[in-house]
Write a protein that holds these residues in place. Structure first.
Motif, PDB file in Angstrom:
ATOM      1  N   PHE A  86       0.810  -1.220   0.000  1.00 12.60           N
ATOM      2  CA  PHE A  86       0.000   0.000   0.000  1.00 12.60           C
ATOM      3  C   PHE A  86       0.843   1.269   0.000  1.00 12.60           C
ATOM      4  N   PRO A  88      -1.469   2.417  -3.277  1.00 14.87           N
ATOM      5  CA  PRO A  88      -2.650   1.548  -3.174  1.00 14.87           C
ATOM      6  C   PRO A  88      -3.277   1.261  -4.530  1.00 14.87           C
ATOM      7  N   TRP A 115      -7.372  -5.350   2.797  1.00 18.10           N
ATOM      8  CA  TRP A 115      -7.072  -3.934   2.582  1.00 18.10           C
ATOM      9  C   TRP A 115      -7.555  -3.532   1.200  1.00 18.10           C
ATOM     10  N   LYS A 155      -8.684   0.216  -1.178  1.00 18.59           N
ATOM     11  CA  LYS A 155      -8.672   1.684  -1.210  1.00 18.59           C
ATOM     12  C   LYS A 155      -9.991   2.259  -0.712  1.00 18.59           C
ATOM     13  N   ASP A 156     -11.080   1.518  -0.901  1.00 16.48           N
ATOM     14  CA  ASP A 156     -12.399   1.991  -0.477  1.00 16.48           C
ATOM     15  C   ASP A 156     -12.539   2.059   1.037  1.00 16.48           C
ATOM     16  N   ASN A 157     -11.677   1.330   1.759  1.00 16.82           N
ATOM     17  CA  ASN A 157     -11.770   1.310   3.218  1.00 16.82           C
ATOM     18  C   ASN A 157     -11.032   2.456   3.894  1.00 16.82           C
ATOM     19  N   VAL A 158     -10.377   3.317   3.107  1.00 16.79           N
ATOM     20  CA  VAL A 158      -9.642   4.441   3.684  1.00 16.79           C
ATOM     21  C   VAL A 158     -10.631   5.500   4.171  1.00 16.79           C
ATOM     22  N   ARG A 192     -12.209   8.927   4.901  1.00 18.78           N
ATOM     23  CA  ARG A 192     -11.968  10.185   4.204  1.00 18.78           C
ATOM     24  C   ARG A 192     -12.357  11.413   5.015  1.00 18.78           C
ATOM     25  N   ARG A 226      -9.123   8.094  10.406  1.00 16.54           N
ATOM     26  CA  ARG A 226      -8.014   8.111   9.448  1.00 16.54           C
ATOM     27  C   ARG A 226      -6.692   7.859  10.154  1.00 16.54           C
ATOM     28  N   TYR A 238      -6.496   4.228  11.019  1.00 14.37           N
ATOM     29  CA  TYR A 238      -6.204   3.460   9.809  1.00 14.37           C
ATOM     30  C   TYR A 238      -4.726   3.540   9.451  1.00 14.37           C
ATOM     31  N   GLU A 239      -4.142   4.728   9.531  1.00 14.90           N
ATOM     32  CA  GLU A 239      -2.734   4.902   9.204  1.00 14.90           C
ATOM     33  C   GLU A 239      -1.852   4.099  10.150  1.00 14.90           C
ATOM     34  N   LEU A 245      -2.069   0.555   9.086  1.00 25.32           N
ATOM     35  CA  LEU A 245      -1.319   0.378   7.851  1.00 25.32           C
ATOM     36  C   LEU A 245       0.179   0.326   8.123  1.00 25.32           C
TER      37      LEU A 245
END
Length: 228
Positions: free
Chosen positions: A74, A77, A90, A92-95, A97, A103, A106-107, A110
């Protein structure tokens, strides 16, 4: 494709997992210019890597080999599709926003994912102002919060493993290309990854230096390291 290894995997939280370490499902990646999707680099990529397997991706320059590796961890991504690593999905839609707290969470997750995926780059990416030892210990102390002494001991063990114990105090400018690449391998191994990604690690080396790096990769394969 490579050798099959162990049948059981321990996940990020220690729970038992099936032998599949990585699976990609319908991964697509475009390179954008403005609002246009100009180059469709990865087209519906599906693959599965089991513990102890060595998967080699072959293709001409510009075919998307490096992009594939960057999608796996990622760093870049995928536009669509799913990356499943140690049972965790994982996309991209699960990030998140619009929720800064989500967020941030999530980071952090990740970053934890990336601690379990080692990557060795084509052009070494060593910090020039740090010794070989410091380059290897940095991730241990900054990311894994390992004590300075433990990090130093672990880094020395990994440098010795790739035949560079005597070069621990040398700076990158004092090392050959092959030695720099072996420091990069030691740096990745020090994090105890579940999966190693090698991005054309010998392409920037002189012919006489390639053999030493390939020998280290071969040793990792024989030891059961999962690699792409």
């Amino acid at each position: 494709m490579g050798a099959k290894g162990y049948a059981l995997d321990l996940g990020i939280n220690g729970e038992s997992q099936v032998k599949t370490v990585l699976r990609l499902e319908g991964v697509n990646k475009w390179f954008h210019r403005g609002t246009l999707r100009n180059v469709h680099v990865l087209k519906d990529i599906n693959l599965e890597v089991t513990r102890g397997e060595v998967l080699v991706v072959i293709g001409p320059s510009g075919s998307g080999k490096s992009t594939l590796l960057r999608c796996i961890n990622f760093v870049s991504p995928p536009e669509t599709g799913t990356v499943i690593f140690l049972g965790r999905k994982w996309t991209k839609d699960n990030v998140p926003r619009f929720n800064p707290i989500e967020r941030l969470r999530y980071e952090r997750q990740l970053n934890q994912l990336r601690t379990h995926i080692g990557m060795v780059f084509q052009h070494f990416n060593l910090f020039p102002h740090m010794t070989a030892l410091d380059n290897v210990t940095l991730g241990l102390t900054r990311v894994l919060n390992v004590s300075a002494k433990q990090a130093r001991d672990q880094a020395m063990a990994e440098l010795a493993r790739v035949g560079l114990g005597a070069k621990a105090k040398s700076y990158p400018s004092q090392l050959s290309g092959g030695q720099k690449q072996r420091v990069a391998i030691a740096r990745a191994l020090a994090m105890k990854p579940q999966l190693m990604l090698f991005d054309e690690v010998t392409s920037a080396l002189d012919p006489e230096l390639i053999g030493g790096v390939l020998e280290e990769i071969k040793k990792l394969a024989l030891a059961g390291m999962t690699m792409i």
